[in-house]
Design a protein around this motif. Sequence first.
Motif, PDB file in Angstrom:
ATOM      1  N   GLU A  63       0.842  -1.198   0.000  1.00  0.00           N
ATOM      2  CA  GLU A  63       0.000   0.000   0.000  1.00  0.00           C
ATOM      3  C   GLU A  63       0.880   1.252   0.000  1.00  0.00           C
ATOM      4  O   GLU A  63       1.790   1.400   0.812  1.00  0.00           O
ATOM      5  N   GLY A  64       0.598   2.157  -0.943  1.00  0.00           N
ATOM      6  CA  GLY A  64       1.378   3.384  -1.075  1.00  0.00           C
ATOM      7  C   GLY A  64       2.483   3.309  -2.098  1.00  0.00           C
ATOM      8  O   GLY A  64       3.051   4.333  -2.479  1.00  0.00           O
ATOM      9  N   ALA A  65       2.816   2.101  -2.593  1.00  0.00           N
ATOM     10  CA  ALA A  65       3.870   1.942  -3.607  1.00  0.00           C
ATOM     11  C   ALA A  65       3.267   2.016  -5.004  1.00  0.00           C
ATOM     12  O   ALA A  65       2.057   2.109  -5.186  1.00  0.00           O
ATOM     13  N   ASN A  66       4.142   1.993  -6.027  1.00  0.00           N
ATOM     14  CA  ASN A  66       3.737   2.080  -7.431  1.00  0.00           C
ATOM     15  C   ASN A  66       3.928   0.731  -8.116  1.00  0.00           C
ATOM     16  O   ASN A  66       4.781  -0.063  -7.709  1.00  0.00           O
ATOM     17  N   ILE A  67       3.152   0.497  -9.161  1.00  0.00           N
ATOM     18  CA  ILE A  67       3.276  -0.745  -9.923  1.00  0.00           C
ATOM     19  C   ILE A  67       2.848  -0.478 -11.356  1.00  0.00           C
ATOM     20  O   ILE A  67       1.975   0.365 -11.603  1.00  0.00           O
ATOM     21  N   THR A  68       3.459  -1.171 -12.304  1.00  0.00           N
ATOM     22  CA  THR A  68       3.172  -0.985 -13.732  1.00  0.00           C
ATOM     23  C   THR A  68       2.881  -2.333 -14.365  1.00  0.00           C
ATOM     24  O   THR A  68       3.630  -3.288 -14.171  1.00  0.00           O
ATOM     25  N   MET A  75      -0.066   0.292 -18.014  1.00  0.00           N
ATOM     26  CA  MET A  75      -0.999   0.838 -17.028  1.00  0.00           C
ATOM     27  C   MET A  75      -0.235   0.972 -15.715  1.00  0.00           C
ATOM     28  O   MET A  75       0.161  -0.029 -15.115  1.00  0.00           O
ATOM     29  N   GLN A  76      -0.009   2.221 -15.278  1.00  0.00           N
ATOM     30  CA  GLN A  76       0.771   2.490 -14.078  1.00  0.00           C
ATOM     31  C   GLN A  76      -0.165   2.936 -12.963  1.00  0.00           C
ATOM     32  O   GLN A  76      -0.947   3.878 -13.113  1.00  0.00           O
ATOM     33  N   ILE A  77      -0.093   2.231 -11.843  1.00  0.00           N
ATOM     34  CA  ILE A  77      -0.867   2.575 -10.651  1.00  0.00           C
ATOM     35  C   ILE A  77       0.079   3.252  -9.677  1.00  0.00           C
ATOM     36  O   ILE A  77       1.111   2.688  -9.300  1.00  0.00           O
ATOM     37  N   ILE A  78      -0.271   4.466  -9.257  1.00  0.00           N
ATOM     38  CA  ILE A  78       0.587   5.300  -8.418  1.00  0.00           C
ATOM     39  C   ILE A  78      -0.032   5.366  -7.024  1.00  0.00           C
ATOM     40  O   ILE A  78      -1.231   5.615  -6.873  1.00  0.00           O
ATOM     41  N   GLU A  79       0.823   5.138  -6.009  1.00  0.00           N
ATOM     42  CA  GLU A  79       0.398   5.186  -4.613  1.00  0.00           C
ATOM     43  C   GLU A  79      -0.824   4.300  -4.412  1.00  0.00           C
ATOM     44  O   GLU A  79      -1.939   4.761  -4.162  1.00  0.00           O
ATOM     45  N   ALA A  80      -0.619   2.998  -4.565  1.00  0.00           N
ATOM     46  CA  ALA A  80      -1.712   2.043  -4.507  1.00  0.00           C
ATOM     47  C   ALA A  80      -2.437   2.106  -3.170  1.00  0.00           C
ATOM     48  O   ALA A  80      -1.824   2.322  -2.121  1.00  0.00           O
ATOM     49  N   LYS A  81      -3.749   1.930  -3.251  1.00  0.00           N
ATOM     50  CA  LYS A  81      -4.591   1.884  -2.055  1.00  0.00           C
ATOM     51  C   LYS A  81      -5.204   0.490  -1.919  1.00  0.00           C
ATOM     52  O   LYS A  81      -5.166  -0.311  -2.844  1.00  0.00           O
TER      53      LYS A  81
END
Length: 1284
Positions: A169-174, A225-231
């Motif tokens: 949680e809070g990290a980025n993933i692509t 598809m980049q997810i920034i600051e994952a919740k």
Amino acid sequence: MPEPTKKAVSAFAKKPKTQEAQEGSSVVFEAETEKPDAKVKWQCNAKDIASGNKYEITANGNKHSLTIKAIAREDANVYAVIAGGSKVKFELKVISKPEAPAETPADAPVEPRVEPEQTPAPPAEAPTEDKTAAPAPDAAPSEDAQPPDTRQDLTGLFTEKPKSAEVTEGANITFVAKVNAESLLKKPTIKWFKGKWMDLASKSGKHLQLKEVYDRNTKIYTFEMQIIEAKANFAGGYRCEVSSRDKFDSCNFDLAVHEARSAGEGFDIRAAFRRTSDAAKKRSGPSTSSVDKEDSGELDFSTLLKKRETVQISSSDPDVDVWEILSRAPVSEYEKIAFQYGITDLRGMLKRLKKMKKEEKKSAAFLKKLDPAYQVTKGQKIKLAIQVANQDIDVKWLKNGQPINPTGSKYIFESVGNMRYLTINHCSLADDAAYCCVVGDEKCSTELFVKEPPVQIVKNLEDQMVMKGERVELEVEVSEEGANVKWEKDGVELTRDESFKYRFKKDGCKHVLIINEATKEDCGHYKVKTNGGESMAELMVQEKNLEVYQSIADLTVKAKDEAVFKCEVSDENVRGTWYKNGVEVKPDARINITHIGRIHKLTIDEVKPEDEGDYNFVPDGHAFNLSAKLNFLEVKIDYVPRQDPPKIHLDCMGRTADSTIVVVAGNKLRLDVPITGDPAPTVIWTKGEKASSVKPDGEEKGERTSSWTMKDGEIVTEGDGRVHVETTKGHCVFTIEGAERQDEGIYSVVVRNPAGEDTADINVKVVDVPDPPQAPRILSVGEDSCVVQWDPPKFDGGQPIIGYVLERKKKRSYRWMRLNFDPYTETTYEAKRMIEGVEYEMRVYAVNGIGMSRHSSPSQPFVPVAPTSEPIGLCVDDISDTSISLKWRTPERIGAAELEGYGVEYCKEGTDEWIPAIEGLTDRTSLIIRDLTTGDKLQFRVRAYNMAGPSAPATLAQPVTIREIMQRPKIWLPRNLRQTLIKKVGDTINLVIPFQGKPRPKVTWSKDGEVLEPSFANVRNSEVDSILFIRKSERKHSGKYDLQVQIENVEDTASITLQIVDVPGPPEALKITDVWGFNVALEWKPPKDDGNCEITGYTVQKADKKTMEWFTVYEHYRRTNCGVSDLIMGNEYVFRVYAMNLVGLSPEPCNTKDSAYIQKTGIVYKPPSYKEHDFSKAPKFTHPLVNRSIIAGYNATLSCSVSGIPKPKVTWYKNKMDISNEAKYRMLSRQGVLTLEIRKPCPFDGGVYMCKAVNDSGEDVVECKLEVRPQITKEEKKVKKEEE
């Protein structure tokens, strides 16, 4: 498909690997080649390496090595070894030497310190910030000549599919998806979904970004598809879909979001509530026991304060877990446990217990449990796995609380060591349930979700043409049994009505729509839909118009001969009835009635005089009949002298000597010639010459002829086996079985006896169906029609062509559908009612009086398409003395065919000659036409082209004169530059200011009245805009910038205010003004340098001089004085203050020169008695609401400020109605400033807004009026300007 590349063969048998080494040490990289005589070269950062003091290169046969000595930090590079065409890369990672710990004096107390848990460093190739769902980075080194094998099990468009991944949680993933476009005709379109239907394209923003990259060399599209600051709510199933024309592919993947580890995990609560050891020593002396030390001393609450950098983790007794004891103990034992372990602040302990996260109890039976949920596609299998602690224990599996019995191959139970498996084969919707595994008294549960795949159409519907009243069955085959489909007719859903007109039948994967008795109203387009596709077909219903291809003919027969009435109709299923003189004919021993296909026959054997009469054939269900007459020929034998010369009596049959007999090919040709003569004459039949040319002695002529001779009733000369010649008394019969086209010609009969001879010629004409026409040609196509043309057949069958019958079918179908039932006389036909975008074929039949020919060869496949509609919005964008710029928009309707481009033409006024502006077509929606003559008055038009040809033209309303138009200069200052632009020091500034004006205006930039120097800022000007560019901004760039656009004596100006801000300097003159009890009063002055912006607050920190650990007391504190309370008695404190603005904190703090010592409780201080002051204050608005007028669609705020003690309760009203719970409004309150935010207001949001503040001392009200003005469109602005 592209030809697969041949896999390269590596020259290395053993490849060097990436290694880690410590500074100062040596490292050896080894490699082995396949051939012992191979030449090997070593490189560092793509540069060759030679043996020397630093590197040592050795070679022994096929073994090669590279030694790097005295490794330093700069040796951490990428190395490579090359042999032949193979190149292997590897890395050297350098680890710093560990520093020796400093010696600690023996008497010095050692404070226990627990370092934060170190996580292993990621590999050098892996990103440290973003986590990408890609293959693991620690793969073996690859070679340049031999790329790594990245092939996957792909069946669609993807060359690389996004994979399921996990993120904190809070990290980025692509997530990455790749599509090879080499075999695609059109750019692929990609869509990202969450769940089943949520399209993520509309969710792009702060937390989601979609990217697209195209590599022209490899022709591969890369979609990210980049997810920034994952919740936490980002977790779930995702789907990626890609399509290109008629190709489609999709894949599913999952994202798991784990909760971030909080700073409080592993925190020992005793450290927050234990007394200080120093105070204990002072009270009890050095001889106190360890228990006394814990129970005595001052309470140290400093560990509860907020820390700036480090986390305080201290525990003198790590073997005892106080939290474990407290969590298990009853509430009545809390006080006893707190006293035993030195926790004196029971209230704080209870709060801490409430906030602490309860750890999950570790299972004694399970080492690994089931995941919370699983997902499987319908028809696939899934394997559920657990790990138990005891490998000999038995487990029980439950489904929805019921035990699962291992019957058949549906469920398979496996036990391998500590692992237990449940395999579910051929998952169906019934398997979508909750599953549980029970081990003793413990159990773990999960949910299985069965995903139903989309139902595809395997076999499409086919067009049908039926007759009125017939039964119709429209059949489609889908990919799954029992799937639900929806039937539609011309866009209207079909259901079972009361009359059961429509019946729906399911047979496995086949679905059938049945229409019992088709009517004209049933004509139309029928469509079947599934959740994965659709299919459409056309049904045509025709009236039953029966055609007569061959009618029955009159017959004249003799006694005991055979009479055959024969007719042919168009429908082979039509039956009929034969009548004689109005009475139905019944079959018997002499009369035979047959019906074979389209041919109906009535055969009468051994004709008698009573058989003479009128015969009729009446088809069933049709209001017409076919009639013919049977004449009975009675032969009268008269006595004649025996020396009677022969005579041919053709007149008795109603024929002349040159009569023509017509026979249909395939039928029997029977020539019955009455003859007389005594003695019986000899009959000679010949074909190919006149009877007068037949010589008595039988001499042959040059032309080839055929002859048949009869004498005394026996054949003297035989010809073809199909020919039969017989004579009876008074008759000579010539018969040909199955007449053919070559049997046509002149037949001559010669009768001779001693008394003389007689001759006659009979012309026989054989008629047949015509030859098939040539393959039809498609002249043009439309939206749902085409024009087809064909050539007449080479041979018409001996009868004139009545017309033609046409048929069509879909390219992939086997069913031909007739387009006309009545013969069509022309050779050009317009076929209609076709489906746009579907491929068709056509063929033609020729029809004459005999029947219908065989079908022609099919035409070339064609697709009905219509030209696009005309382009819209054609207008003049710009004009000069020699050129003009036109622009337009794409047509509203493009159709099934792809748009090929646009053609632009112009013509001079007064002429009709249209001249192309460019060669070929343009795919853009704008064009600049150059090299025009100044002063010409031209008309322009644009046409869109596709496969069907050009569309209707889009023409300008009036001709345009080629002459440049003077345009006043005007600067269009962007909205965000109309207020002060704030940037941080070091930011890049790129301001684009559009303007207009013709001819090209002169652009001048100035700052504070002085012209900008190129060294100060870069300026780039074009015909339509000007760009101010500062690569790295500094404080000196702040100020007012003026832009001037000038054409001759006309000019326009605009101003931009730029504010470059930086962090502030430290505050000044921080001092301790007073110390009393447990409190300290501080005072300071604002910093000299405010960073070129307002100081938003201060951060005040304190530190105990014993530990010098800093703790934050105040954040965002706005005053320049404060009081610090709750200090610990007997400790000495120092303080520091940071200044803060919108950029951040000042780099350096301002520290107090003196320290504050908190006196012990032994000194009794008697404070003076003061009368308690009543600080309560009624609410009062210090800043009222202001009437506002806003534009609809833009967020608006209403602000005011209020004061009051205690803090008043605030309520907002609109037109005296409470709006506190409405989602459209957001209420904010910060340090007395009240703000009401109205999100995207509309004209209905106007009215009187009131803010009411209430506390125990009173209340106050303030109100304002809000006017919401509608947006003014560009057209309305233009009309308003023209009116002015």
